[in-house]
Scaffold this motif. Structure first.
Motif, PDB file in Angstrom:
ATOM      1  N   CYS A   1     -16.892 -38.993 -29.590  1.00  0.00           N
ATOM      2  CA  CYS A   1     -15.798 -39.154 -30.192  1.00  0.00           C
ATOM      3  C   CYS A   1     -14.550 -38.390 -30.007  1.00  0.00           C
ATOM      4  N   ASN A   2     -14.756 -37.375 -29.477  1.00  0.00           N
ATOM      5  CA  ASN A   2     -13.839 -36.321 -29.157  1.00  0.00           C
ATOM      6  C   ASN A   2     -12.731 -37.051 -28.065  1.00  0.00           C
ATOM      7  N   VAL A   3     -13.222 -38.019 -27.428  1.00  0.00           N
ATOM      8  CA  VAL A   3     -12.297 -38.544 -26.414  1.00  0.00           C
ATOM      9  C   VAL A   3     -12.100 -40.046 -26.594  1.00  0.00           C
ATOM     10  N   TRP A   4     -12.219 -40.406 -27.794  1.00  0.00           N
ATOM     11  CA  TRP A   4     -11.897 -41.942 -28.311  1.00  0.00           C
ATOM     12  C   TRP A   4     -10.488 -42.016 -28.346  1.00  0.00           C
ATOM     13  N   PRO A   5      -9.683 -42.798 -27.522  1.00  0.00           N
ATOM     14  CA  PRO A   5      -8.207 -42.890 -27.917  1.00  0.00           C
ATOM     15  C   PRO A   5      -7.966 -44.120 -28.658  1.00  0.00           C
ATOM     16  N   GLN A   6      -6.988 -44.191 -29.387  1.00  0.00           N
ATOM     17  CA  GLN A   6      -6.554 -45.159 -30.330  1.00  0.00           C
ATOM     18  C   GLN A   6      -7.574 -45.635 -31.149  1.00  0.00           C
ATOM     19  N   SER A   7      -8.097 -44.529 -32.131  1.00  0.00           N
ATOM     20  CA  SER A   7      -9.270 -45.099 -33.086  1.00  0.00           C
ATOM     21  C   SER A   7      -9.049 -44.050 -34.088  1.00  0.00           C
ATOM     22  N   TRP A   8      -8.996 -44.978 -35.182  1.00  0.00           N
ATOM     23  CA  TRP A   8      -8.801 -43.962 -36.329  1.00  0.00           C
ATOM     24  C   TRP A   8     -10.378 -43.616 -36.939  1.00  0.00           C
ATOM     25  N   LYS A   9     -11.469 -44.172 -36.508  1.00  0.00           N
ATOM     26  CA  LYS A   9     -12.827 -43.753 -36.698  1.00  0.00           C
ATOM     27  C   LYS A   9     -13.215 -42.503 -36.290  1.00  0.00           C
ATOM     28  N   ARG A  10     -12.640 -42.186 -35.323  1.00  0.00           N
ATOM     29  CA  ARG A  10     -12.747 -40.797 -34.735  1.00  0.00           C
ATOM     30  C   ARG A  10     -12.569 -39.796 -35.447  1.00  0.00           C
ATOM     31  N   PHE A  11     -11.530 -39.868 -36.319  1.00  0.00           N
ATOM     32  CA  PHE A  11     -10.831 -39.021 -37.100  1.00  0.00           C
ATOM     33  C   PHE A  11     -11.948 -39.087 -38.665  1.00  0.00           C
ATOM     34  N   MET A  12     -12.538 -40.300 -38.794  1.00  0.00           N
ATOM     35  CA  MET A  12     -13.351 -40.140 -39.804  1.00  0.00           C
ATOM     36  C   MET A  12     -14.739 -39.539 -39.597  1.00  0.00           C
ATOM     37  N   VAL A  13     -14.934 -39.623 -38.214  1.00  0.00           N
ATOM     38  CA  VAL A  13     -15.963 -38.909 -38.022  1.00  0.00           C
ATOM     39  C   VAL A  13     -15.955 -37.320 -38.003  1.00  0.00           C
ATOM     40  N   ASP A  14     -14.526 -36.878 -37.744  1.00  0.00           N
ATOM     41  CA  ASP A  14     -14.282 -35.456 -37.847  1.00  0.00           C
ATOM     42  C   ASP A  14     -14.738 -35.138 -39.561  1.00  0.00           C
ATOM     43  N   PHE A  15     -14.065 -36.027 -40.274  1.00  0.00           N
ATOM     44  CA  PHE A  15     -13.824 -35.794 -41.549  1.00  0.00           C
ATOM     45  C   PHE A  15     -15.239 -35.783 -42.261  1.00  0.00           C
ATOM     46  N   MET A  16     -16.285 -36.627 -41.896  1.00  0.00           N
ATOM     47  CA  MET A  16     -17.464 -36.850 -42.356  1.00  0.00           C
ATOM     48  C   MET A  16     -18.202 -35.548 -41.970  1.00  0.00           C
ATOM     49  N   TYR A  17     -18.002 -35.022 -40.692  1.00  0.00           N
ATOM     50  CA  TYR A  17     -18.772 -33.995 -40.022  1.00  0.00           C
ATOM     51  C   TYR A  17     -18.644 -32.773 -40.796  1.00  0.00           C
ATOM     52  N   GLY A  18     -17.154 -32.705 -41.020  1.00  0.00           N
ATOM     53  CA  GLY A  18     -16.740 -31.445 -41.620  1.00  0.00           C
ATOM     54  C   GLY A  18     -16.942 -31.280 -42.880  1.00  0.00           C
ATOM     55  N   ARG A  19     -17.185 -32.163 -43.749  1.00  0.00           N
ATOM     56  CA  ARG A  19     -17.911 -32.102 -45.269  1.00  0.00           C
ATOM     57  C   ARG A  19     -19.253 -32.289 -45.360  1.00  0.00           C
ATOM     58  N   GLY A  20     -19.956 -32.532 -44.238  1.00  0.00           N
ATOM     59  CA  GLY A  20     -21.280 -32.480 -44.314  1.00  0.00           C
ATOM     60  C   GLY A  20     -21.681 -33.798 -45.197  1.00  0.00           C
ATOM     61  N   THR A  21     -21.094 -34.829 -45.128  1.00  0.00           N
ATOM     62  CA  THR A  21     -21.269 -36.040 -45.891  1.00  0.00           C
ATOM     63  C   THR A  21     -21.762 -37.258 -44.891  1.00  0.00           C
ATOM     64  N   SER A  22     -22.192 -38.134 -45.490  1.00  0.00           N
ATOM     65  CA  SER A  22     -22.916 -39.159 -44.798  1.00  0.00           C
ATOM     66  C   SER A  22     -22.460 -40.828 -45.210  1.00  0.00           C
ATOM     67  N   MET A  23     -23.213 -41.585 -44.625  1.00  0.00           N
ATOM     68  CA  MET A  23     -22.882 -42.876 -45.319  1.00  0.00           C
ATOM     69  C   MET A  23     -24.318 -43.530 -45.433  1.00  0.00           C
ATOM     70  N   LEU A  24     -24.361 -44.443 -46.301  1.00  0.00           N
ATOM     71  CA  LEU A  24     -25.657 -45.124 -46.743  1.00  0.00           C
ATOM     72  C   LEU A  24     -25.888 -46.467 -45.999  1.00  0.00           C
ATOM     73  N   TYR A  25     -26.939 -46.644 -45.126  1.00  0.00           N
ATOM     74  CA  TYR A  25     -27.136 -47.599 -44.534  1.00  0.00           C
ATOM     75  C   TYR A  25     -28.520 -48.459 -44.726  1.00  0.00           C
ATOM     76  N   PRO A  26     -28.236 -49.845 -44.651  1.00  0.00           N
ATOM     77  CA  PRO A  26     -29.561 -50.462 -45.040  1.00  0.00           C
ATOM     78  C   PRO A  26     -30.447 -50.483 -44.067  1.00  0.00           C
ATOM     79  N   ASN A  27     -31.484 -50.545 -43.875  1.00  0.00           N
ATOM     80  CA  ASN A  27     -32.679 -50.435 -43.000  1.00  0.00           C
ATOM     81  C   ASN A  27     -33.792 -51.317 -43.405  1.00  0.00           C
ATOM     82  N   ILE A  28     -33.679 -52.514 -43.580  1.00  0.00           N
ATOM     83  CA  ILE A  28     -34.796 -53.688 -43.713  1.00  0.00           C
ATOM     84  C   ILE A  28     -35.009 -54.599 -42.650  1.00  0.00           C
ATOM     85  N   GLY A  29     -36.349 -55.222 -42.795  1.00  0.00           N
ATOM     86  CA  GLY A  29     -36.561 -56.124 -42.009  1.00  0.00           C
ATOM     87  C   GLY A  29     -37.461 -55.497 -40.791  1.00  0.00           C
TER      88      GLY A  29
END
Length: 220
Positions: free
Chosen positions: A88-116
């Motif tokens: 993600c350090n070299v993703w150009p034109q991506s807002w998500k790469r900053f969300m990666v920074d944000f979550m990594y810096g805060r130590g937070t995470s997203m909840l994902y479904p994992n059924i089936g």
């Protein structure tokens, strides 16, 4: 080469039908995700400061147009890059790469479904609209329709089965949730918090140094 990631390889086998039915990941999702306003506003503030150390000239270069040369890009100062050559350090034109920074810096995470079981079904599917990651074939309209149907048709996409399973889903306690880190490897909250704190400290130091360099202290 890229390989499909399977949750069971990191979270372990299911002890029961609903074991690991959801899990936490530090990798944010940009497709089919739901963000709460409070967290999004915090991210927007982070983004404002983070962009002070982002190389827009490099992002506009020819190397940023070819994925094979992404690895040569220097979009941010080295101290602000996520360690261990995170892609993600070299993703150009991506807002998500900053969300990666944000979550990594805060130590937070997203909840994902994992059924089936093996299929690892979820509850969302893209609409396959023309955009950065969806390029329609202008020479084959039938191919476009077929591709769109695979994602958009609820039955084909597996959403109907997912909703049916949701009705009998038993969620684990929060403390029992498995967590995978930025490299999709098994981790825990303590590790995520410590790594994030070090990353944020680097950003803080760089920001303070820039402010100091702009101040003229005269002949003090």
């Amino acid at each position: 080469p890229f390989q499909r990631w399977h949750s069971r390889n990191e979270l372990g086998p299911r002890a029961t039908k609903f074991h690991h039915s959801v899990y936490l990941s530090q990798i944010p999702s940009s497709w089919g995700s739901a963000y709460f306003a409070k967290q999004w506003k915090q991210f927007a503030e982070f983004y404002h400061y983070r962009m002070m150390f982002y190389n827009l000239t490099e992002e506009a270069s020819d190397r940023a147009k070819d994925p094979s040369t992404y690895g040569t890009l220097q979009l941010s100062p080295k101290p602000l890059e996520i360690p261990n050559d995170a892609r993600c350090n070299v993703w150009p034109q991506s807002w998500k790469r900053f969300m990666v920074d944000f979550m990594y810096g805060r130590g937070t995470s997203m909840l994902y479904p994992n059924i089936g079981g093996f299929d690892e079904k979820g509850f969302a599917t893209p609409l396959v609209m023309q955009g950065e990651h969806v390029k329609n074939d202008h020479h084959d309209a039938n191919a476009n329709k077929k591709k769109k149907k695979v994602y958009v048709d609820p039955k084909i996409a597996g959403l109907v089965e997912s909703v049916d399973e949701l009705q009998s889903l038993v969620l684990p306690r929060y403390g029992e949730l498995g967590l995978v880190g930025i490299f999709a490897k098994s981790s825990n909250t303590e590790q995520a918090t410590l790594r994030g704190a070090e990353f944020l400290q680097n950003i803080h130091d760089a920001y303070c140094n820039q402010l100091t360099s702009q101040v003229d202290f005269g002949d003090a």
